[in-house]
Design an enzyme around this catalytic site. Structure first.
Site, PDB file in Angstrom:
ATOM      1  N   HIS A  81       4.848  -5.942  -4.199  1.00 57.08           N
ATOM      2  CA  HIS A  81       5.879  -5.254  -4.994  1.00 57.08           C
ATOM      3  C   HIS A  81       7.207  -5.727  -4.415  1.00 57.08           C
ATOM      4  CE1 HIS A  81       2.899  -2.404  -6.654  1.00 57.08           C
ATOM      5  NE2 HIS A  81       2.294  -2.670  -5.518  1.00 57.08           N
ATOM      6  N   GLU A 103      -7.435   2.481  -5.174  1.00 54.14           N
ATOM      7  CA  GLU A 103      -6.705   2.493  -3.896  1.00 54.14           C
ATOM      8  C   GLU A 103      -6.997   3.860  -3.256  1.00 54.14           C
ATOM      9  OE1 GLU A 103      -2.409   2.423  -4.283  1.00 54.14           O
ATOM     10  OE2 GLU A 103      -2.105   2.034  -2.143  1.00 54.14           O
TER      11      GLU A 103
HETATM   12  N1  HPA Z   1       0.201   1.649  -4.923  1.00 56.97           N
HETATM   13  C1  HPA Z   1       0.724   2.130  -6.044  1.00 56.97           C
HETATM   14  N2  HPA Z   1       1.975   1.929  -6.391  1.00 56.97           N
HETATM   15  C2  HPA Z   1       2.755   1.201  -5.600  1.00 56.97           C
HETATM   16  C3  HPA Z   1       2.276   0.678  -4.423  1.00 56.97           C
HETATM   17  C4  HPA Z   1       0.926   0.902  -4.069  1.00 56.97           C
HETATM   18  O1  HPA Z   1       0.399   0.462  -3.031  1.00 56.97           O
HETATM   19  N3  HPA Z   1       3.307   0.005  -3.858  1.00 56.97           N
HETATM   20  C5  HPA Z   1       4.364   0.123  -4.678  1.00 56.97           C
HETATM   21  N4  HPA Z   1       4.036   0.855  -5.736  1.00 56.97           N
HETATM   22 ZN    ZN Z   2       0.479  -2.220  -4.752  1.00 58.25          ZN
END
Ligand code: HPA
Ligand code: ZN
Length: 347
Positions: A27, A208
């Site tokens: 990101h 995640e």
């Molecule tokens: N997960 C979800 N959204 C995000 C992340 C992440 O690791 N990093 C920046 N936005």
């Molecule tokens: Zn991410």
């Protein structure tokens, strides 16, 4: 190249650093170092709720994804001018070049900026100009993936897509990020279908913190080509088979997972199990300014903690090129460079 020559544990970090690699999960707003946040705040007259760089860095103690996102969106508030977006991406590319990243696909979060009155054009042209210069000056091929914020509505995602369409040629794909739990992929079924019609590549964060069910719907409802993170797939044997059979790449981010408490320690990270199960896992930095490391830090620390070897290293770098959204000539050239690196390395 199939069999990789053994490399002594003492030499493995050098090989990890030297090998050419692609970064597919970064990101770009997560590459804003505290020093640059403060410099841009001063340049733009933005007030920050932190007294100093040290004070800001001291706030980087996260317990989960949301605790990070709150600080990450606050950090991005200093980005106002086209030059700010350029400077941010330029700083990332310099780090990437030092880590022998030869191809990078950058996520960006336009809604974080347009909500503050920054024009889509400002965001995209600053980032795109940095991508063009990365190729010309650093030899890094780079492209942009627009991410929809999943805590917002699908209607807002559609509006964002509409705003970005005049710059369609500067975007290779779309993704889905921000708070995962409670915002399943299927919430964005229609906007992803539209992006598919437009010929954009599709990816999404899934698994995640969220359950394997979110990975299934990212694949079957959104029809994504890669899964960002995906580490929770390990809980679902059928899903593991599907990901392996279809060679769906997982863009795994070990230091991110450690800092957001997805795993209690790097030694417990499941990257090695995912690879050994035949999944097309890759290593990436996610938000390197916040999680304590860029690409080579992710590689060297994860290998040291899990005991992976040169064969794993080759597979991870190779997967990164196989999963890249690049033309076949570039893909073959990158893989040839990787093979050459492993053949000439004396371990
Ligand atoms: N997960 C979800 N959204 C995000 C992340 C992440 O690791 N990093 C920046 N936005
Ligand atoms: Zn991410």
């Amino acid at each position: 190249m199939n069999a990789v020559r053994p490399v002594s544990p003492g030499r493995l970090p050098d090989l990890l650093r030297l090998m050419p690699k692609a970064e597919l999960h970064i990101h770009i707003e997560g590459s804003l170092e505290p020093e640059l946040i403060f410099a841009l705040a001063q340049r733009n007259g933005v007030a920050l709720p932190y007294a100093s760089v040290e004070d800001l860095r001291g706030a980087y103690a996260f317990t989960n994804l949301q605790s990070f996102l709150d600080i990450y969106y606050a950090g991005a508030s200093v980005l106002i001018q086209e030059q700010d977006f350029y400077d941010m991406a330029r700083a990332y590319f310099l780090k990437a070049a030092a880590d022998n990243v030869v191809h990078a696909e950058l996520f960006f979060d336009p809604q974080t900026h347009t909500a503050r009155g920054v024009a889509m054009e400002t965001v995209i042209s600053g980032l795109h100009r940095a991508c063009v210069d990365a190729q010309a000056e650093l030899g890094i091929s780079a492209s942009l993936i627009l991410c929809f914020l999943r805590h917002l509505s699908e209607t807002e995602a559609f509006e964002t897509l509409e705003q970005a369409l005049p710059w369609r040629d500067k975007i290779i794909g779309v993704g889905l990020d921000s708070g995962e739990v409670g915002n399943p992929p299927e919430k964005f079924a229609r906007v992803f279908a539209r992006c598919r019609e437009l010929g954009l590549h599709l990816v999404a964060h899934a698994g995640e913190e969220g359950p394997p069910a979110y990975i299934w719907t990212a694949l079957d409802v959104l029809k994504v080509e890669r899964i960002d993170h995906g580490v929770q797939a390990i809980q679902d044997p059928l899903l593991m088979q599907r990901l392996a059979k279809d060679r769906i790449a997982l863009t795994v981010c070990p230091l991110s997972n450690l800092k957001l408490c997805v795993f209690p320690a790097l030694a417990q990270h499941n990257l090695r199990q995912l690879l050994d199960a035949g999944l097309a896992a890759t290593v990436n930095s996610d938000d390197p300014a916040y999680f304590g490391g860029y690409m080579n830090d992710n590689f060297t620390q994860t290998f040291a903690a899990t005991g992976m070897d040169a064969q794993h290293a080759y597979q991870l770098a190779r997967n990164s090129f196989e999963a890249s959204f690049i033309d076949e000539t570039s893909r073959r050239r990158n893989i040839a460079r990787l093979d050459e690196c492993f053949e000439s390395f004396r371990g």
